[in-house]
Design a protein around this motif. Structure first.
Motif, PDB file in Angstrom:
ATOM      1  N   GLU A   1       0.819  -1.211   0.000  1.00 41.72           N
ATOM      2  CA  GLU A   1       0.000   0.000   0.000  1.00 41.72           C
ATOM      3  C   GLU A   1       0.850   1.257   0.000  1.00 41.72           C
ATOM      4  OE1 GLU A   1      -2.464  -0.446   3.405  1.00 41.72           O
ATOM      5  OE2 GLU A   1      -3.735  -2.011   2.500  1.00 41.72           O
ATOM      6  N   GLN A   2       2.049   1.177   0.612  1.00 42.43           N
ATOM      7  CA  GLN A   2       2.947   2.332   0.657  1.00 42.43           C
ATOM      8  C   GLN A   2       3.850   2.422  -0.576  1.00 42.43           C
ATOM      9  OE1 GLN A   2       3.076   4.859   3.035  1.00 42.43           O
ATOM     10  NE2 GLN A   2       1.148   3.892   3.622  1.00 42.43           N
ATOM     11  N   GLY A   3       3.718   1.471  -1.487  1.00 46.42           N
ATOM     12  CA  GLY A   3       4.521   1.505  -2.706  1.00 46.42           C
ATOM     13  C   GLY A   3       5.964   1.120  -2.486  1.00 46.42           C
ATOM     14  N   LEU A   4       6.223   0.223  -1.527  1.00 43.15           N
ATOM     15  CA  LEU A   4       7.597  -0.154  -1.198  1.00 43.15           C
ATOM     16  C   LEU A   4       8.031  -1.471  -1.827  1.00 43.15           C
ATOM     17  CD1 LEU A   4       7.672   0.801   2.604  1.00 43.15           C
ATOM     18  CD2 LEU A   4       8.285   2.205   0.617  1.00 43.15           C
ATOM     19  N   LEU A   5       7.126  -2.157  -2.509  1.00 41.73           N
ATOM     20  CA  LEU A   5       7.447  -3.429  -3.140  1.00 41.73           C
ATOM     21  C   LEU A   5       7.450  -3.287  -4.659  1.00 41.73           C
ATOM     22  CD1 LEU A   5       5.191  -5.838  -1.030  1.00 41.73           C
ATOM     23  CD2 LEU A   5       7.640  -5.423  -0.747  1.00 41.73           C
ATOM     24  N   GLY A   6       8.344  -4.024  -5.301  1.00 42.49           N
ATOM     25  CA  GLY A   6       8.355  -4.035  -6.763  1.00 42.49           C
ATOM     26  C   GLY A   6       8.585  -2.681  -7.386  1.00 42.49           C
ATOM     27  N   LEU A   7       9.552  -1.941  -6.866  1.00 44.24           N
ATOM     28  CA  LEU A   7       9.789  -0.580  -7.358  1.00 44.24           C
ATOM     29  C   LEU A   7      10.095  -0.553  -8.850  1.00 44.24           C
ATOM     30  CD1 LEU A   7      12.000   0.829  -4.445  1.00 44.24           C
ATOM     31  CD2 LEU A   7       9.527   1.024  -4.756  1.00 44.24           C
ATOM     32  N   ALA A   8      10.763  -1.588  -9.357  1.00 47.89           N
ATOM     33  CA  ALA A   8      11.167  -1.608 -10.762  1.00 47.89           C
ATOM     34  C   ALA A   8      10.079  -2.134 -11.693  1.00 47.89           C
ATOM     35  CB  ALA A   8      12.432  -2.453 -10.928  1.00 47.89           C
TER      36      ALA A   8
ATOM     37  N   PHE B   1       1.853  -3.205 -14.837  1.00 52.86           N
ATOM     38  CA  PHE B   1       1.656  -4.358 -13.962  1.00 52.86           C
ATOM     39  C   PHE B   1       1.426  -3.930 -12.511  1.00 52.86           C
ATOM     40  CE2 PHE B   1       4.429  -6.057 -17.405  1.00 52.86           C
ATOM     41  CZ  PHE B   1       3.509  -6.952 -17.954  1.00 52.86           C
ATOM     42  N   GLY B   2       1.124  -2.674 -12.305  1.00 49.61           N
ATOM     43  CA  GLY B   2       0.813  -2.181 -10.975  1.00 49.61           C
ATOM     44  C   GLY B   2       1.990  -1.654 -10.188  1.00 49.61           C
ATOM     45  N   GLY B   3       3.171  -1.627 -10.795  1.00 51.38           N
ATOM     46  CA  GLY B   3       4.362  -1.167 -10.085  1.00 51.38           C
ATOM     47  C   GLY B   3       4.575   0.324 -10.172  1.00 51.38           C
ATOM     48  N   ALA B   4       5.652   0.773  -9.558  1.00 51.71           N
ATOM     49  CA  ALA B   4       5.971   2.197  -9.553  1.00 51.71           C
ATOM     50  C   ALA B   4       6.730   2.621 -10.790  1.00 51.71           C
ATOM     51  CB  ALA B   4       6.790   2.542  -8.298  1.00 51.71           C
TER      52      ALA B   4
ATOM     53  N   LEU C   1       3.205 -10.346 -11.203  1.00 57.91           N
ATOM     54  CA  LEU C   1       3.731  -9.027 -10.849  1.00 57.91           C
ATOM     55  C   LEU C   1       2.758  -8.165 -10.051  1.00 57.91           C
ATOM     56  CD1 LEU C   1       5.836  -8.105 -14.022  1.00 57.91           C
ATOM     57  CD2 LEU C   1       6.545  -9.259 -11.910  1.00 57.91           C
ATOM     58  N   PRO C   2       1.492  -8.018 -10.463  1.00 56.89           N
ATOM     59  CA  PRO C   2       0.593  -7.188  -9.650  1.00 56.89           C
ATOM     60  C   PRO C   2       0.439  -7.705  -8.225  1.00 56.89           C
ATOM     61  CG  PRO C   2      -0.354  -7.581 -11.830  1.00 56.89           C
ATOM     62  CD  PRO C   2       0.836  -8.490 -11.703  1.00 56.89           C
ATOM     63  N   ALA C   3       0.372  -9.027  -8.069  1.00 55.80           N
ATOM     64  CA  ALA C   3       0.208  -9.601  -6.728  1.00 55.80           C
ATOM     65  C   ALA C   3       1.464  -9.423  -5.887  1.00 55.80           C
ATOM     66  CB  ALA C   3      -0.161 -11.080  -6.836  1.00 55.80           C
ATOM     67  N   MET C   4       2.642  -9.451  -6.518  1.00 63.14           N
ATOM     68  CA  MET C   4       3.884  -9.254  -5.772  1.00 63.14           C
ATOM     69  C   MET C   4       4.056  -7.792  -5.381  1.00 63.14           C
ATOM     70  SD  MET C   4       6.414 -11.803  -7.902  1.00 63.14           S
ATOM     71  CE  MET C   4       7.860 -11.470  -6.882  1.00 63.14           C
ATOM     72  N   VAL C   5       3.622  -6.896  -6.235  1.00 65.94           N
ATOM     73  CA  VAL C   5       3.711  -5.459  -5.930  1.00 65.94           C
ATOM     74  C   VAL C   5       2.788  -5.094  -4.774  1.00 65.94           C
ATOM     75  CG1 VAL C   5       3.157  -3.162  -6.824  1.00 65.94           C
ATOM     76  CG2 VAL C   5       4.476  -4.754  -8.222  1.00 65.94           C
TER      77      VAL C   5
END
Length: 384
Positions: free
Chosen positions: A48-55, A60-63, A114-118
């Motif tokens: 929720e804080q956007g700390l996972l899967g930065l790349a 795919f839901g990442g940053a 990827l979305p689930a890991m992010v």
């Protein structure tokens, strides 16, 4: 010496990482350490804080932030807060599993994972090492045999971080029909969900980083759909070698961050602690020791920062990453030892961060390839 690695965006991200540590980790970290397990809610909070899967790309839901300096900021904040086990768990997920999916995974695998890991909905682990094969991956015995549209995987894995809490593992298995050492073209990578049949063995009791669970995994003819093959069959070791620089850079970054944090904590302690009527820092031996440590900390930071920039530019080769990991991990092992000594008896008490850092740092010269393996990689490059 002033560092020039970070820019304004990285410092803004640092505020988010620091707030996450304060709000979502600090109050319960000691309990997780005692239980040898972190709650799943921590992963979803990080998502929720956007700390996972930065790349991970935005599609795919990442940053969509491949700049590794953001990951370095995150590691520094975990070190500063003494939440090193969280940093290790996230490293396995972000620096080892994700790069393989991004580089070699099919569109179907990316859409599913990827979305689930992010978001933190799916927690992953890396199932490569075995009881008889650690740094030497060519010695693994776990086999994957094609059976129609599926693969059947049989074998045992050990030292698997996130093995208890994880939902899936990136499994390296032999696909040449052999059971011993093989050529580099004899192995394949698979994403295997826990629900597909592998079982978790005993939870291993580590020296440090206890809040990050580590376990054995068992595969007894586990049926895995062919779509879960990552990339092409037979290229598993090639893929692993291609992504090792990021994994080893991550360890170097964490080592540098821990070294800086422990040094600063030790300076503060020696200024506050008195012995024989003087502050500990006022003894010449203390000042000399801290002078050496500070110099090593700053040299390490400069070296690792250069490696981070090289990685961002696509210039960090296998031997470059090996040198960064070797230097930084060996330095932090030595630095935490000397800082613990300056704490005296209190350094041996686990409630003091220096004791926890000392135990955590001992892993860093082993994890991701031992220092001996790093020297071999570097030496082979020298020899041509």
């Amino acid at each position: 010496m002033q560092r020039n690695l970070f820019e304004e965006d990285h410092e803004l991200f640092r505020e988010v990482a620091a707030e996450f540590n304060a709000r979502s980790v600090a109050a319960d970290y000691a309990d997780w350490d005692a239980a040898h397990l972190m709650p799943r809610e921590l992963w979803t909070a990080a998502g929720e804080q956007g700390l996972l899967g930065l790349a991970v790309p935005e599609e795919f839901g990442g940053a969509g932030m491949p700049d590794y300096r953001f990951r370095a900021v995150l590691d520094e904040e975990f070190a500063r807060a003494n939440h090193l086990a969280v940093g290790l768990a996230f490293h396995l997920h972000d620096d080892l599993v994700l790069p393989h999916l991004l580089a070699y995974g099919s569109e179907e695998l990316k859409q599913y994972w990827l979305p689930a890991m992010v978001s933190g909905e799916k927690v992953t682990s890396v199932a490569w090492t075995e009881p008889g094969a650690g740094s030497d991956l060519r010695g693994i015995r776990t086999k994957a045999v094609r059976d129609g549209d599926d693969w059947l995987i049989t074998g045992q894995k050990t030292f698997i971080g996130n093995g208890i809490s994880g939902d899936a593992a990136l499994v390296l298995a032999r696909t040449d029909g052999g059971t011993g050492r093989g050529s580099r073209g004899s192995f394949s990578l698979f994403m295997v969900e826990k629900g597909e049949g592998y079982t978790t063995g005993r939870q291993l009791d580590k020296m440090g980083l206890k809040a990050s669970d580590t376990a054995e995994l068992f595969f007894d003819g586990v049926r895995v759909p062919a779509r879960n093959l990552v990339g092409e069959a037979g290229r598993g070791l090639e893929y692993a070698a291609g992504q090792l620089p990021q994994g080893r850079l991550a360890i170097a970054v964490a080592s540098s961050a821990v070294a800086r944090t422990v040094y600063e904590a030790t300076v503060a302690y020696t200024k506050d602690r008195n012995a024989f009527g003087e502050r500990v820092i006022d003894f010449q031996n203390s000042r000399f020791a801290l002078a050496d440590i500070l110099t090593e900390v700053e040299v390490t930071e400069s070296y690792v920062d250069r490696a981070v920039l090289a990685f961002n530019e696509g210039r960090l080769g296998a031997a470059d990453a090996a040198r960064a990991k070797l230097w930084a991990s060996e330095r932090v092992k030595s630095i935490t030892d000397r800082c613990l000594q300056l704490h005296g008896g209190y350094g041996y008490i686990l409630e003091y961060p220096v004791a926890q850092a000392f135990l955590a740092a001992r892993l860093l010269t082993i994890f991701g390839g031992t220092s001996e393996i790093m020297r071999d990689v570097i030496g082979r490059e020298i020899a041509g």
